[in-house]
Design a protein around this motif. Sequence first.
Motif, PDB file in Angstrom:
ATOM      1  N   GLU A 330      42.292  25.439  61.577  1.00  0.00           N
ATOM      2  CA  GLU A 330      43.635  25.563  61.004  1.00  0.00           C
ATOM      3  C   GLU A 330      43.621  25.176  59.528  1.00  0.00           C
ATOM      4  N   GLN A 333      42.595  27.765  56.990  1.00  0.00           N
ATOM      5  CA  GLN A 333      43.581  28.792  56.652  1.00  0.00           C
ATOM      6  C   GLN A 333      44.525  28.336  55.531  1.00  0.00           C
ATOM      7  N   THR A 360      33.526  31.309  57.455  1.00  0.00           N
ATOM      8  CA  THR A 360      34.640  31.636  56.563  1.00  0.00           C
ATOM      9  C   THR A 360      34.070  32.036  55.202  1.00  0.00           C
TER      10      THR A 360
END
Length: 538
Positions: A330, A333, A360
């Motif tokens: 989370e 993001q 990522t």
Amino acid sequence: MLTFGREEQKLFDRLAEERLGIPELLLMEAAGRALARAVTEVAERRPELAQIPIAIFVGGGNNGGDGLVAARVLAAGRYSVRVYYADERLFSERYSMPPSAQANARIAQVLGLSLRPIADYVPGPGLIIDALLGTGFDSRRPLSSVCHSAIEAINRARAEYRAYVVACDLPSGLNADGGAVGQLYVRADLTVSFVRPKTGIIDAPGFAAAGEIQVSDLDIPAVVTERLLRENEDFDAAPTLVDREYIYRRRHVPAADTHKGAQGRLGLIAGAPEMPGAACLAARGAQHAGAGYVHMLVPAAIVPACLKAVPSALFYAWNTVAELRQRAAELAQRVDVIALGPGWGDNPEYAAVIYDLLETDLPLIIDADGLNIISKNVATAIKFAGAAKRRLIDDLPPVILTPHPGEAARLFRVFAPGVSAPPDRIRFARRLAEASGAITVLKGARTVTAVPLKDRVKIYINSSGNPGLARAGSGDVLTGLIGGLLAQGVDPKTASLAGVYFHGLAADELVENSGTHGVTPELLIARLGESFLRGGWE
């Protein structure tokens, strides 16, 4: 500024003759004159040093030739000089010695300069020129008995009689390529280096033996030298010195109308119940680097302590590893960059978090316990290196590793199993960056940063810092500092180099007032603003 090792100096000398029409003999003349000017400046500042003959130690190579030119120039300037030679063959046409050095030896004989064997030297006060061994010396080979005696005598004169020692290009006994030094080497007060400083007097431990460093351009215009360096890719392998000028040219100054959103968001995954301080030091380092927001993902048990230490941070808590992994996803993001590891604990289960973040496209800094988790086993390291190298291939932000020497040694054993670690820091950092695919910031005296590119690894040597940084917590501040710069959009290479430089500069400023014993991570953080201002990043 590029530094020169053995091969770079040889290449430059060859190109000077081939491309510029400057033969070796003229380069030697320019070097010797630069050396003589430096010695003259010392003598004018401290005339008591020149009341006795200047002792000039010369070897049998071109470094010795430079010293012979300096002897001639100083004698013409009405200074009394005595040349102490290591190899009498230099003065005989029966032997084949370096021709330019031999030519200057003949000139010294014709002019009637005082020429004596090294055995005649008696240590005492005054000025000494060390022109025994140059860039061709390899510290892996033993010194000759004559050079060994000469270096011992020079060091004794400096230590016991306060003689002032000026080294020609680099102190004798140091390796021009940096890293390893011989068992015995000259300790100079001033080193006059030519064209570019030698890597061996910039890197640790050699920098401590060089004293003040002056660089002579050998009377070649700077624009001409720069063109030669640009046009020949073989110079790219040479390490670069990171100093104030280098950092200033890459300065990142916030816009006048910036706001906290534009200053970026750093996600920090750190801390453990027994080590909340590491997370807090890293967070404060990021804030003082200019990050707009610091998001801290820490164990629930230490949130109150961290909130008290860093009240302006945003907090996310976790209790189980599963919860940690979910919250980390989370967090990825919401932020622009993630730093992890300070005081985290080395639970092998945390490796899953690292793997998730590697997938990522965020810049990722891994320090401390994050590094220890990777070094737990070869399989973990292989998986990490594969992901890090894919980032390079796909032009994604690289991973940044910030190990101290112990952490680096553990990483090397799993990234390159069965391979002997190189003995010096430059080659060690290069190999670790090659094996891991990550920018490697090898902390320590003269921190070495190895930046992997698609076809090579580029080396940078930091010029700031002092032993006051040898404190628990200093590395946590550096992690936050690099992360804070990355959050603002500074590219990973520059963020790494600038972070290291400003971290060391803050310590240098503290030492000026309180000595190395007065340096603590907390005071270091308080000085970061001044270091950015002094470095021109305001």
